[in-house]
Design a protein around this motif. Structure first.
Motif, mmCIF file in Angstrom:
data_model
loop_
_atom_site.group_PDB
_atom_site.id
_atom_site.type_symbol
_atom_site.label_atom_id
_atom_site.label_comp_id
_atom_site.label_asym_id
_atom_site.label_seq_id
_atom_site.Cartn_x
_atom_site.Cartn_y
_atom_site.Cartn_z
ATOM 1 N N PHE A 154 0.820 -1.202 0.000
ATOM 2 C CA PHE A 154 0.000 0.000 0.000
ATOM 3 C C PHE A 154 0.862 1.263 0.000
ATOM 4 C CE2 PHE A 154 -3.296 -2.732 2.393
ATOM 5 C CZ PHE A 154 -3.690 -3.300 1.201
ATOM 6 N N ILE A 155 1.994 1.215 0.685
ATOM 7 C CA ILE A 155 2.926 2.347 0.681
ATOM 8 C C ILE A 155 3.504 2.539 -0.712
ATOM 9 C CG2 ILE A 155 5.209 3.085 1.494
ATOM 10 C CD1 ILE A 155 4.461 1.885 4.223
ATOM 11 N N THR A 156 3.880 1.431 -1.354
ATOM 12 C CA THR A 156 4.398 1.504 -2.717
ATOM 13 C C THR A 156 3.352 2.090 -3.665
ATOM 14 O OG1 THR A 156 5.834 -0.414 -2.346
ATOM 15 C CG2 THR A 156 5.337 0.153 -4.631
ATOM 16 N N LEU A 157 2.101 1.685 -3.475
ATOM 17 C CA LEU A 157 1.010 2.192 -4.303
ATOM 18 C C LEU A 157 0.861 3.703 -4.129
ATOM 19 C CD1 LEU A 157 -1.150 0.839 -6.179
ATOM 20 C CD2 LEU A 157 -2.731 1.034 -4.271
ATOM 21 N N THR A 158 0.999 4.177 -2.905
ATOM 22 C CA THR A 158 0.886 5.606 -2.636
ATOM 23 C C THR A 158 1.990 6.388 -3.341
ATOM 24 O OG1 THR A 158 -0.091 5.145 -0.456
ATOM 25 C CG2 THR A 158 0.798 7.356 -0.820
ATOM 26 N N LYS A 159 3.199 5.872 -3.310
ATOM 27 C CA LYS A 159 4.310 6.566 -3.977
ATOM 28 C C LYS A 159 4.159 6.523 -5.495
ATOM 29 C CE LYS A 159 7.542 4.195 -1.940
ATOM 30 N NZ LYS A 159 8.894 3.714 -1.580
ATOM 31 N N GLU A 160 3.743 5.372 -6.007
ATOM 32 C CA GLU A 160 3.593 5.246 -7.458
ATOM 33 C C GLU A 160 2.399 6.023 -7.996
ATOM 34 O OE1 GLU A 160 3.381 1.054 -8.144
ATOM 35 O OE2 GLU A 160 5.564 0.842 -8.322
ATOM 36 N N SER A 161 1.542 6.512 -7.094
ATOM 37 C CA SER A 161 0.378 7.272 -7.529
ATOM 38 C C SER A 161 0.766 8.512 -8.323
ATOM 39 C CB SER A 161 -0.465 7.694 -6.316
ATOM 40 O OG SER A 161 0.243 8.636 -5.513
ATOM 41 N N ALA A 162 2.009 8.957 -8.168
ATOM 42 C CA ALA A 162 2.474 10.124 -8.915
ATOM 43 C C ALA A 162 2.409 9.902 -10.422
ATOM 44 C CB ALA A 162 3.905 10.475 -8.494
ATOM 45 N N LEU A 163 2.347 8.654 -10.857
ATOM 46 C CA LEU A 163 2.294 8.361 -12.292
ATOM 47 C C LEU A 163 1.023 8.893 -12.951
ATOM 48 C CD1 LEU A 163 3.596 4.665 -12.363
ATOM 49 C CD2 LEU A 163 4.807 6.704 -13.116
ATOM 50 N N VAL A 164 -0.046 9.101 -12.162
ATOM 51 C CA VAL A 164 -1.301 9.557 -12.771
ATOM 52 C C VAL A 164 -1.175 10.985 -13.290
ATOM 53 C CG1 VAL A 164 -2.719 8.028 -11.363
ATOM 54 C CG2 VAL A 164 -2.265 10.353 -10.578
ATOM 55 N N ALA A 165 -0.105 11.675 -12.908
ATOM 56 C CA ALA A 165 0.128 13.018 -13.453
ATOM 57 C C ALA A 165 0.299 12.965 -14.968
ATOM 58 C CB ALA A 165 1.360 13.642 -12.809
ATOM 59 N N THR A 166 0.724 11.800 -15.477
ATOM 60 C CA THR A 166 0.968 11.665 -16.921
ATOM 61 C C THR A 166 -0.317 11.640 -17.736
ATOM 62 O OG1 THR A 166 1.011 9.232 -16.811
ATOM 63 C CG2 THR A 166 3.103 10.387 -16.484
ATOM 64 N N ILE A 167 -1.472 11.429 -17.082
ATOM 65 C CA ILE A 167 -2.744 11.444 -17.809
ATOM 66 C C ILE A 167 -3.568 12.678 -17.436
ATOM 67 C CG2 ILE A 167 -2.814 8.942 -18.112
ATOM 68 C CD1 ILE A 167 -4.884 8.825 -15.849
ATOM 69 N N GLY A 168 -2.943 13.618 -16.742
ATOM 70 C CA GLY A 168 -3.610 14.876 -16.441
ATOM 71 C C GLY A 168 -4.466 14.884 -15.196
ATOM 72 N N TYR A 169 -4.451 13.812 -14.407
ATOM 73 C CA TYR A 169 -5.242 13.797 -13.176
ATOM 74 C C TYR A 169 -4.613 14.770 -12.180
ATOM 75 C CZ TYR A 169 -7.625 12.013 -9.018
ATOM 76 O OH TYR A 169 -8.380 11.903 -7.883
ATOM 77 N N LEU A 170 -5.432 15.627 -11.583
ATOM 78 C CA LEU A 170 -4.913 16.682 -10.710
ATOM 79 C C LEU A 170 -4.570 16.159 -9.319
ATOM 80 C CD1 LEU A 170 -7.122 19.763 -11.660
ATOM 81 C CD2 LEU A 170 -4.675 19.444 -12.064
ATOM 82 N N ASP A 171 -3.610 15.280 -9.272
ATOM 83 C CA ASP A 171 -3.120 14.785 -7.990
ATOM 84 C C ASP A 171 -2.041 15.729 -7.479
ATOM 85 O OD1 ASP A 171 -1.157 14.122 -9.880
ATOM 86 O OD2 ASP A 171 -0.424 12.495 -8.612
ATOM 87 N N LEU A 172 -1.360 15.303 -6.452
ATOM 88 C CA LEU A 172 -0.320 16.133 -5.844
ATOM 89 C C LEU A 172 0.806 16.452 -6.825
ATOM 90 C CD1 LEU A 172 0.838 17.456 -3.306
ATOM 91 C CD2 LEU A 172 1.773 15.223 -2.662
ATOM 92 N N MET A 173 1.292 15.446 -7.540
ATOM 93 C CA MET A 173 2.402 15.646 -8.468
ATOM 94 C C MET A 173 2.002 16.557 -9.626
ATOM 95 S SD MET A 173 5.504 15.168 -9.315
ATOM 96 C CE MET A 173 6.116 13.819 -8.306
ATOM 97 N N ARG A 174 0.820 16.342 -10.186
ATOM 98 C CA ARG A 174 0.364 17.155 -11.308
ATOM 99 C C ARG A 174 0.241 18.624 -10.912
ATOM 100 N NH1 ARG A 174 0.902 18.272 -16.381
ATOM 101 N NH2 ARG A 174 -0.940 19.205 -17.336
ATOM 102 N N ARG A 175 -0.260 18.886 -9.726
ATOM 103 C CA ARG A 175 -0.404 20.258 -9.255
ATOM 104 C C ARG A 175 0.964 20.913 -9.058
ATOM 105 N NH1 ARG A 175 -5.612 21.598 -7.018
ATOM 106 N NH2 ARG A 175 -7.071 19.923 -7.477
ATOM 107 N N ALA A 176 1.935 20.140 -8.558
ATOM 108 C CA ALA A 176 3.286 20.674 -8.413
ATOM 109 C C ALA A 176 3.880 21.019 -9.776
ATOM 110 C CB ALA A 176 4.168 19.675 -7.684
ATOM 111 N N GLN A 177 3.596 20.184 -10.775
ATOM 112 C CA GLN A 177 4.085 20.454 -12.129
ATOM 113 C C GLN A 177 3.450 21.722 -12.700
ATOM 114 O OE1 GLN A 177 3.055 16.774 -14.080
ATOM 115 N NE2 GLN A 177 5.098 15.903 -13.799
ATOM 116 N N ILE A 178 2.162 21.904 -12.450
ATOM 117 C CA ILE A 178 1.465 23.088 -12.950
ATOM 118 C C ILE A 178 2.044 24.358 -12.331
ATOM 119 C CG2 ILE A 178 -0.741 24.316 -12.908
ATOM 120 C CD1 ILE A 178 -2.134 21.597 -13.179
ATOM 121 N N VAL A 179 2.295 24.315 -11.032
ATOM 122 C CA VAL A 179 2.886 25.472 -10.350
ATOM 123 C C VAL A 179 4.278 25.760 -10.909
ATOM 124 C CG1 VAL A 179 3.727 26.355 -8.141
ATOM 125 C CG2 VAL A 179 1.556 25.135 -8.246
#
Length: 219
Positions: A154-179
């Motif tokens: 589950f911890i690994t899944l949480t870290k790998e969640s950053a991959l959803v930024a590649t499809i435009g989902y506004l997760d934590l990583m995507r928002r950091a990229q936008i800023v």
């Protein structure tokens, strides 16, 4: 060093909203992965070859291909074949849930096989139905043994969640990229995102250890 966090301050609320978006799809993915993982694990230990073959093939496919490839197939390729668009959230949930199920199934299968065979033999001798035996006797004991491995997944899944930024989902990583793109400064927002990911993983680790202690006390 060319650092200026003062410019990031107005964007912090925008970045923090990504925490909820990330935890939302990760939580649903974990539930799907755990549910399907248990089913696949049971298939793998059953005496029906077709079910074992299906579970083994499923695990082989999802463990043998990159998670980002699975995510892109669901988000980009499936709409091409079906003619229906899939939202970024649903794509993320499906990709991460189905991928996690493959790993969880192996963890649970190992946990079930680690339970003393005498437990199964005693239940069968008493005439306990298979479903009741698994649900009330075998699985609870297996979960205690594999909890650290499940928490690690589950911890690994949480870290790998950053991959959803590649499809435009506004997760934590995507928002950091936008800023970063808006300010032409990437280090500061990415550093903030990294700290937030670390905090989330730290909290999950603490929760896992707390659950382990409680399970030990219940023995």
């Amino acid at each position: 060093m060319n650092l200026d966090f003062s410019q990031i301050v107005p964007y912090i609320p925008f970045i923090l909203k990504g925490i909820g978006a990330t935890l939302q799809f990760v939580s649903v993915s974990i539930i799907i992965g755990l549910f399907l993982g248990i089913i696949l694990a049971l298939f793998k230990i059953m005496k029906k070859p077709i079910l074992r073959w299906f579970a083994d093939a499923y695990t082989s496919i999802f463990r043998g291909t990159p998670l980002i490839l699975q995510l892109w197939i669901i988000y980009f390729a499936v709409p091409q074949l079906s003619g229906y668009d899939i939202s970024a959230f649903l794509s993320a949930v499906l990709a991460f849930g189905l991928n996690s199920a493959a790993y969880v199934s192996e963890i649970i299968r190992a946990g079930i096989l680690a339970v003393d065979k005498g437990q199964t033999e005693a239940a069968e001798a008493l005439g306990v139905p298979y479903k009741s035996m698994m649900a009330n006797i075998i699985l609870p004991q297996a979960i205690k043994n594999i909890l650290p491995a499940l928490m690690n997944e589950f911890i690994t899944l949480t870290k790998e969640s950053a991959l959803v930024a590649t499809i435009g989902y506004l997760d934590l990583m995507r928002r950091a990229q936008i800023v970063g793109a808006d300010l032409y400064r990437n280090f500061e927002p990415l550093l903030i995102a990294g700290v937030i990911y670390w905090v989330m993983v730290f909290v999950l680790t603490k929760i896992g250890r707390m659950l382990e202690r409680r399970l030990r006390k219940s023995d």
